[in-house]
Design a protein around this motif. Structure first.
Motif, PDB file in Angstrom:
ATOM      1  N   ILE A 405       0.853  -1.192   0.000  1.00  0.00           N
ATOM      2  CA  ILE A 405       0.000   0.000   0.000  1.00  0.00           C
ATOM      3  C   ILE A 405       0.886   1.239   0.000  1.00  0.00           C
ATOM      4  O   ILE A 405       1.866   1.318   0.743  1.00  0.00           O
ATOM      5  CB  ILE A 405      -0.914   0.004   1.240  1.00  0.00           C
ATOM      6  CG1 ILE A 405      -1.811  -1.231   1.229  1.00  0.00           C
ATOM      7  CG2 ILE A 405      -1.762   1.264   1.291  1.00  0.00           C
ATOM      8  CD1 ILE A 405      -2.661  -1.373   2.471  1.00  0.00           C
ATOM      9  N   ALA A 406       0.566   2.198  -0.854  1.00  0.00           N
ATOM     10  CA  ALA A 406       1.346   3.436  -0.921  1.00  0.00           C
ATOM     11  C   ALA A 406       1.292   4.158   0.427  1.00  0.00           C
ATOM     12  O   ALA A 406       0.296   4.085   1.153  1.00  0.00           O
ATOM     13  CB  ALA A 406       0.808   4.335  -2.029  1.00  0.00           C
ATOM     14  N   VAL A 407       2.387   4.858   0.733  1.00  0.00           N
ATOM     15  CA  VAL A 407       2.470   5.562   2.012  1.00  0.00           C
ATOM     16  C   VAL A 407       1.334   6.561   2.158  1.00  0.00           C
ATOM     17  O   VAL A 407       0.765   6.733   3.246  1.00  0.00           O
ATOM     18  CB  VAL A 407       3.842   6.254   2.137  1.00  0.00           C
ATOM     19  CG1 VAL A 407       3.916   7.078   3.418  1.00  0.00           C
ATOM     20  CG2 VAL A 407       4.967   5.229   2.092  1.00  0.00           C
ATOM     21  N   ALA A 408       0.956   7.226   1.058  1.00  0.00           N
ATOM     22  CA  ALA A 408      -0.096   8.249   1.117  1.00  0.00           C
ATOM     23  C   ALA A 408      -1.459   7.653   1.449  1.00  0.00           C
ATOM     24  O   ALA A 408      -2.358   8.368   1.912  1.00  0.00           O
ATOM     25  CB  ALA A 408      -0.163   9.000  -0.208  1.00  0.00           C
ATOM     26  N   ASP A 409      -1.631   6.325   1.214  1.00  0.00           N
ATOM     27  CA  ASP A 409      -2.940   5.692   1.432  1.00  0.00           C
ATOM     28  C   ASP A 409      -3.006   4.899   2.732  1.00  0.00           C
ATOM     29  O   ASP A 409      -4.051   4.310   3.039  1.00  0.00           O
ATOM     30  CB  ASP A 409      -3.261   4.749   0.265  1.00  0.00           C
ATOM     31  CG  ASP A 409      -3.426   5.498  -1.045  1.00  0.00           C
ATOM     32  OD1 ASP A 409      -3.888   6.647  -0.993  1.00  0.00           O
ATOM     33  OD2 ASP A 409      -3.079   4.935  -2.106  1.00  0.00           O
ATOM     34  N   ARG A 412      -5.614   6.483   4.898  1.00  0.00           N
ATOM     35  CA  ARG A 412      -6.920   6.617   4.258  1.00  0.00           C
ATOM     36  C   ARG A 412      -7.680   5.295   4.239  1.00  0.00           C
ATOM     37  O   ARG A 412      -8.918   5.293   4.270  1.00  0.00           O
ATOM     38  CB  ARG A 412      -6.730   7.135   2.833  1.00  0.00           C
ATOM     39  CG  ARG A 412      -8.014   7.597   2.165  1.00  0.00           C
ATOM     40  CD  ARG A 412      -7.704   8.407   0.928  1.00  0.00           C
ATOM     41  NE  ARG A 412      -7.084   7.607  -0.115  1.00  0.00           N
ATOM     42  CZ  ARG A 412      -7.778   6.933  -1.035  1.00  0.00           C
ATOM     43  NH1 ARG A 412      -9.100   6.958  -1.021  1.00  0.00           N
ATOM     44  NH2 ARG A 412      -7.161   6.248  -1.964  1.00  0.00           N
ATOM     45  N   ILE A 413      -6.954   4.179   4.233  1.00  0.00           N
ATOM     46  CA  ILE A 413      -7.659   2.896   4.160  1.00  0.00           C
ATOM     47  C   ILE A 413      -8.435   2.601   5.429  1.00  0.00           C
ATOM     48  O   ILE A 413      -9.320   1.735   5.423  1.00  0.00           O
ATOM     49  CB  ILE A 413      -6.657   1.743   3.893  1.00  0.00           C
ATOM     50  CG1 ILE A 413      -5.611   1.689   5.009  1.00  0.00           C
ATOM     51  CG2 ILE A 413      -6.017   1.881   2.528  1.00  0.00           C
ATOM     52  CD1 ILE A 413      -4.699   0.501   4.905  1.00  0.00           C
ATOM     53  N   PHE A 414      -8.129   3.284   6.513  1.00  0.00           N
ATOM     54  CA  PHE A 414      -8.865   3.072   7.757  1.00  0.00           C
ATOM     55  C   PHE A 414     -10.107   3.942   7.852  1.00  0.00           C
ATOM     56  O   PHE A 414     -10.844   3.848   8.842  1.00  0.00           O
ATOM     57  CB  PHE A 414      -7.955   3.326   8.963  1.00  0.00           C
ATOM     58  CG  PHE A 414      -6.849   2.325   9.108  1.00  0.00           C
ATOM     59  CD1 PHE A 414      -7.115   1.051   9.552  1.00  0.00           C
ATOM     60  CD2 PHE A 414      -5.543   2.660   8.767  1.00  0.00           C
ATOM     61  CE1 PHE A 414      -6.095   0.112   9.690  1.00  0.00           C
ATOM     62  CE2 PHE A 414      -4.525   1.739   8.901  1.00  0.00           C
ATOM     63  CZ  PHE A 414      -4.793   0.450   9.356  1.00  0.00           C
ATOM     64  N   LEU A 420      -9.391   1.192  -1.988  1.00  0.00           N
ATOM     65  CA  LEU A 420      -8.399   1.638  -2.978  1.00  0.00           C
ATOM     66  C   LEU A 420      -8.710   1.078  -4.350  1.00  0.00           C
ATOM     67  O   LEU A 420      -8.425   1.703  -5.368  1.00  0.00           O
ATOM     68  CB  LEU A 420      -6.994   1.199  -2.530  1.00  0.00           C
ATOM     69  CG  LEU A 420      -6.551   1.749  -1.165  1.00  0.00           C
ATOM     70  CD1 LEU A 420      -5.117   1.308  -0.874  1.00  0.00           C
ATOM     71  CD2 LEU A 420      -6.646   3.260  -1.130  1.00  0.00           C
ATOM     72  N   ASP A 421      -9.296  -0.123  -4.418  1.00  0.00           N
ATOM     73  CA  ASP A 421      -9.731  -0.721  -5.677  1.00  0.00           C
ATOM     74  C   ASP A 421     -11.205  -1.025  -5.529  1.00  0.00           C
ATOM     75  O   ASP A 421     -11.601  -2.105  -5.108  1.00  0.00           O
ATOM     76  CB  ASP A 421      -8.919  -1.999  -5.968  1.00  0.00           C
ATOM     77  CG  ASP A 421      -9.222  -2.558  -7.356  1.00  0.00           C
ATOM     78  OD1 ASP A 421     -10.142  -2.035  -8.001  1.00  0.00           O
ATOM     79  OD2 ASP A 421      -8.536  -3.513  -7.760  1.00  0.00           O
ATOM     80  N   LEU A 435     -11.548  -2.560   8.087  1.00  0.00           N
ATOM     81  CA  LEU A 435     -10.340  -1.987   8.664  1.00  0.00           C
ATOM     82  C   LEU A 435     -10.671  -0.888   9.667  1.00  0.00           C
ATOM     83  O   LEU A 435      -9.990  -0.736  10.683  1.00  0.00           O
ATOM     84  CB  LEU A 435      -9.441  -1.442   7.552  1.00  0.00           C
ATOM     85  CG  LEU A 435      -8.846  -2.497   6.609  1.00  0.00           C
ATOM     86  CD1 LEU A 435      -7.970  -1.835   5.548  1.00  0.00           C
ATOM     87  CD2 LEU A 435      -8.037  -3.519   7.399  1.00  0.00           C
ATOM     88  N   SER A 436     -11.725  -0.127   9.394  1.00  0.00           N
ATOM     89  CA  SER A 436     -12.139   0.910  10.338  1.00  0.00           C
ATOM     90  C   SER A 436     -12.593   0.287  11.651  1.00  0.00           C
ATOM     91  O   SER A 436     -12.248   0.764  12.744  1.00  0.00           O
ATOM     92  CB  SER A 436     -13.263   1.749   9.731  1.00  0.00           C
ATOM     93  OG  SER A 436     -13.712   2.720  10.638  1.00  0.00           O
ATOM     94  N   ILE A 437     -13.354  -0.811  11.567  1.00  0.00           N
ATOM     95  CA  ILE A 437     -13.795  -1.498  12.778  1.00  0.00           C
ATOM     96  C   ILE A 437     -12.603  -2.052  13.540  1.00  0.00           C
ATOM     97  O   ILE A 437     -12.510  -1.954  14.769  1.00  0.00           O
ATOM     98  CB  ILE A 437     -14.786  -2.617  12.412  1.00  0.00           C
ATOM     99  CG1 ILE A 437     -16.101  -2.005  11.898  1.00  0.00           C
ATOM    100  CG2 ILE A 437     -15.047  -3.527  13.606  1.00  0.00           C
ATOM    101  CD1 ILE A 437     -17.082  -3.029  11.385  1.00  0.00           C
ATOM    102  N   ALA A 438     -11.643  -2.638  12.819  1.00  0.00           N
ATOM    103  CA  ALA A 438     -10.461  -3.211  13.472  1.00  0.00           C
ATOM    104  C   ALA A 438      -9.674  -2.140  14.228  1.00  0.00           C
ATOM    105  O   ALA A 438      -9.229  -2.364  15.359  1.00  0.00           O
ATOM    106  CB  ALA A 438      -9.581  -3.892  12.427  1.00  0.00           C
TER     107      ALA A 438
END
Length: 478
Positions: A405-409, A412-414, A420-421, A435-438
């Protein structure tokens, strides 16, 4: 005339400037209470200081008068002792009378104003001093009488010298008047200065209060003014602005969450409705069966989204930190056994580590991470459990060998409903909430969930505060 006066009073009562002045003068106002407290304090200090000054002044003046009277009595005693006592004695400055009597009370000598008068007799005693009736002298005022007994050629004689306290009384009155005037001026000055200083100090507070009162839940972008002075009020203003920033960010997250949730629910609902409408009218039984099967899949996806939203709502509502001892190694093995088998999972458990938490939530955290790793891995998924020797924390890594995963993302993935896709995640069943729940579960347990740099692909690292170990080392890694 009364009607006109009443109308004027009513207009004044409605005047906002008069109302503001009334609020400032109200007893519950900090400005008024501070001014009153300062004035009362200064008044008490001034009263105590003035009383002390007047007392010391009175004592010193009376002591001076008594010393002068005693010195003149001693001078008369020397004359009497030498036998040179004249019948009329001169008066010094500040002395009212002199009278010399023998043991039988016969007047031997006196001042001019007591010539031919009988011996003075004390009427009562005040403050340890004898008081004599000397109204016959024509002037009523305070006196101090020095009494001295001296030997004479004809026997002992009593000498009485009365000294006037007129000067002392005058000086005391003038000093009291001066102190009263100075105290009044000082009290007025303190009141005015305190009123103005308090008003100036509270002006930024009033500006903050006014601004906060005008901020609504739809106008959280506004900020309160920060005073130039770096004092407690400036710190209060900065704290208020920081709170408004958090409220604004929270409101923005809630609006984005509602919009994303509406979007996520709208798509499967639209597909579900379309499938059911087509299945209702299509004549082919096999096609209807296929459409109903797809509708059931979309219904399951809707149930998953609703369950995730409900869990997020519980996490957002806040809860006490769970404190049940949990064996992380057992959680890892249980979650691995229940996870999907798209790619093999390799376990690397260094030792059994116990944490305080909720086993269901920690199991959900690991399940979400494993599901995410299975969707993005190429060949395998690795789960490592160890204890950080420097911090004592339990470290749980879930690694997949898929693209990094790119550093910039990595932050954001949380965020909720972030993919992302997007197309691939939808096809593979992701809701964008795992991922937000985790991360929220890790935060509730006092830990963290991050994506560090990893040469193996993508690593999701969970750190949790460890409790004392509950068992022996685990068996060999699988």
């Amino acid at each position: 005339m009364r009607r006109r006066a009443g109308a004027v009073l009513r207009r004044l009562a409605r005047d906002p400037r008069v109302a503001a002045l009334g609020e400032r003068l109200a007893l519950h106002s900090v400005r008024t209470r501070t001014t009153i407290a300062a004035c009362v304090g200064v008044t008490l200090v001034l009263l105590a200081a003035s009383a002390t000054v007047l007392l010391l002044l009175r004592v010193n003046l009376e002591r001076t008068v008594e010393t002068g009277a005693r010195e003149q009595a001693q001078a008369v005693a020397r004359l009497a002792g030498e036998g040179h006592l004249p019948p009329l004695l001169p008066l010094d400055h500040g002395t009212d009378f002199i009278q010399v009597t023998d043991a039988s009370g016969i007047v031997l000598a006196s001042s001019q104003n007591l010539a031919g008068r009988p011996a003075l007799t004390p009427t009562d005693t005040e403050d340890g001093h004898d008081s004599y009736d000397v109204l016959a002298l024509g002037d009523e005022h305070h006196q101090r009488v020095a009494t001295l007994t001296a030997p004479t050629p004809t026997g002992p004689a009593t000498i009485r010298v009365g000294a006037s306290l007129r000067t002392a009384d005058t000086a005391e009155d003038l000093t009291a008047a001066a102190l009263a005037a100075m105290s009044g001026i000082l009290l007025l000055t303190v009141g005015v200065l305190t009123w103005r200083a308090t008003g100036r100090a509270l002006r930024p507070v009033e500006a903050i209060r006014t601004e906060v009162a005008e901020i609504s839940d739809r106008d959280l972008a506004r900020r309160v003014p920060v005073p130039r002075s770096d004092d407690e009020i400036a710190q209060l203003a900065r704290t208020m602005n920081a709170m408004l920033e958090r409220l604004e960010a929270s409101g923005a997250r809630q609006r984005r969450f509602i919009a994303d949730a509406s979007h996520e629910l709208r798509s499967p609902l639209a597909v579900l409705r379309t499938q059911l409408e087509v299945a209702l009218t299509h004549p082919d039984v096999e096609v209807r069966h296929e459409l109903v099967s797809g509708a059931l899949q979309d219904t399951g996806r809707l149930q998953d989204i609703a369950a995730d939203l409900l869990l997020l709502a519980r996490l957002d509502a806040g809860t006490d930190r769970p404190n049940q001892p949990v064996d992380l190694a057992e959680i890892v093995m249980t979650a691995e056994a229940r996870s999907s088998r798209v790619h093999p999972v390799e376990l690397d458990i260094a030792s059994r580590i116990s944490v305080d938490g909720d086993p269901r939530w920690l199991g959900r955290l690991l399940t979400n991470l494993l599901d995410n790793a299975q969707r993005h891995a190429r060949h395998k998924v690795t789960v490592r459990l160890r204890q950080d020797a420097s911090t004592g924390e339990a470290v749980l890594d879930v690694v997949n060998d898929g693209p990094p995963i790119a550093v910039a993302d990595r932050e954001r993935i949380f965020e909720r409903f972030t993919r992302l896709d997007d197309a691939r995640s939808r096809d593979e069943g992701g809701t964008g909430l795992g991922l937000s729940i985790a991360r929220d579960i890790a935060a509730i347990h006092g830990g963290s969930l991050t994506v560090p740099d990893s040469p193996e692909g993508t690593t999701f690292r969970t750190r949790l505060p460890a409790s004392p170990p509950t068992g022996e080392a685990a068996g060999p890694a699988r």
